[in-house]
Design an enzyme around this catalytic site. Sequence first.
Site, PDB file in Angstrom:
ATOM      1  N   ALA A 243       0.768  -1.293   0.017  1.00  0.00           N
ATOM      2  CA  ALA A 243       0.130   0.007   0.094  1.00  0.00           C
ATOM      3  C   ALA A 243       0.694   1.124  -0.040  1.00  0.00           C
ATOM      4  O   ALA A 243       1.908   1.144   0.538  1.00  0.00           O
ATOM      5  CB  ALA A 243      -0.913  -0.132   1.312  1.00  0.00           C
ATOM      6  N   GLY A 245      -0.097   1.397  -3.366  1.00  0.00           N
ATOM      7  CA  GLY A 245      -0.189   0.572  -4.555  1.00  0.00           C
ATOM      8  C   GLY A 245       0.562   1.073  -5.822  1.00  0.00           C
ATOM      9  O   GLY A 245       0.299   0.575  -6.838  1.00  0.00           O
ATOM     10  N   LYS A 247       3.635   0.915  -6.934  1.00  0.00           N
ATOM     11  CA  LYS A 247       4.362  -0.175  -7.212  1.00  0.00           C
ATOM     12  C   LYS A 247       3.735  -1.332  -7.865  1.00  0.00           C
ATOM     13  O   LYS A 247       4.017  -2.004  -8.787  1.00  0.00           O
ATOM     14  CB  LYS A 247       5.514  -0.588  -6.466  1.00  0.00           C
ATOM     15  CG  LYS A 247       6.446   0.575  -5.931  1.00  0.00           C
ATOM     16  CD  LYS A 247       7.426   0.167  -4.699  1.00  0.00           C
ATOM     17  CE  LYS A 247       8.385   1.347  -4.647  1.00  0.00           C
ATOM     18  NZ  LYS A 247       7.579   2.677  -3.956  1.00  0.00           N
ATOM     19  N   CYS A 357      12.581   4.258   1.130  1.00  0.00           N
ATOM     20  CA  CYS A 357      12.626   5.843   0.824  1.00  0.00           C
ATOM     21  C   CYS A 357      13.291   6.451   1.910  1.00  0.00           C
ATOM     22  O   CYS A 357      12.804   7.343   2.447  1.00  0.00           O
ATOM     23  CB  CYS A 357      11.232   6.083   0.648  1.00  0.00           C
ATOM     24  SG  CYS A 357      10.072   5.860   1.812  1.00  0.00           S
TER      25      CYS A 357
END
Length: 426
Positions: A243, A245, A247, A357
């Site tokens: 989530a 979503g 990717k 990230c």
Amino acid sequence: MPKSKEAAGLALRRVAAERLRGVLNGASFSPLTAAELEDPRDRALANRLVTAALRYHGPINRLIGGLMPRGMPRKAPAFEPMLRLSLAQLLFLPELGDHSAIFLAAQAMRADPATQHLVKLMNAVLREAQRRREGVELTAQTLFPPALLDIWRRAYGSDAVEAFGRALREGPALDLTLKDLDPGLGASRVLADTVRLLERDRPVDQLAGYAQGKFWVQDAAAAIPARLLLARRGARVLDLCAAPGGKTAQLVKAGYAVTALDRDATRMARLEQNLERLGYRAELVTADALDYAPPMPFDGVLLDAPCSATGTFRRHPEVVWHRDPAGIAARADLQRRLIARAGACLNAGGVLVYCVCSLEPEEGERQADWAAAEGFEPWPITPEELDGWATPVTKDGRVRTHPGQTAPGEKGGTLDGFFVARFRRR
């Protein structure tokens, strides 16, 4: 006696201050919605005020420390967020004017019995801030916490970290991943099917092609990992921690049979809505990744692991002030357990793409080293896989983006911090 009319602009500032108060207490910032402020202009201004207060949290901290050496008033929790919003307007949003910042802050204090006695203090602090604003320093040293600065300077160098500061002040562009063709947005191509709009304040759901599912919002750096899976078309692929979503959508677009897993039911509902808008289908599983045992192994796993998210500070400035070494270490431990679980979900020879990230080497480079030592076979990434963009590809064949780099494409600009490594299961 008729009730006096409330000053224009005061209501939106109260709502903005309450949202900022939550973030100061540790919540993540999410933009105000129509349910909270119906007028789109009020909503846009409130979000802008909160974002400025968060983006310049460090310099505002320094200024408050100099102006209020005894600290914030006790038993008046509404004082600090209203002060910070007003300082953000005075110092960093001069086009909004000084008068409304000072006047409405005082009005907010008068309207609340818990803060009526603080009107003079609010006025005095803001007036003195007016006089001192030319001396406010906007460098990486003031914009980020010292602990993170030390880590980043060792990892990326002082020049890159100063560029981080410029990227924070500039804020993010709006990057979109296209489902098929550009729906006529006048966007500039960045990388592969990622395009960029420099008009940051345009509501996404009002862009041409949104309702028709022609694109989804995804930073240029965040769109890199899914492109690197390189499994055969029709391969069974697992998107772990999937989530909201973006990717997952990329993997479906690439022609894989996708299973998307996340433990958060609310976020999975949002993922399902996003896929429906795009006209995409995937198997959706709401479960804890650490407990997940698939009925049969997958050909590929994309693991976008939970992390400190410090690489997203351009759009989420609060993250750098919410992180500490203990929290980063705890996430690093979780990431290793997730890497091991991802490996257990793979066929022999299957592909694992690991990404975060985060700008912290502990969550990126060191995790890739650990995975290699644990028996995952590194599969180096090449610049050719990024349309020849060599800047983020390391000598070890990994990808490291950061906000000090310039994104490819004619409009350039910055991008999020991401780390990506690729492996095969032996």
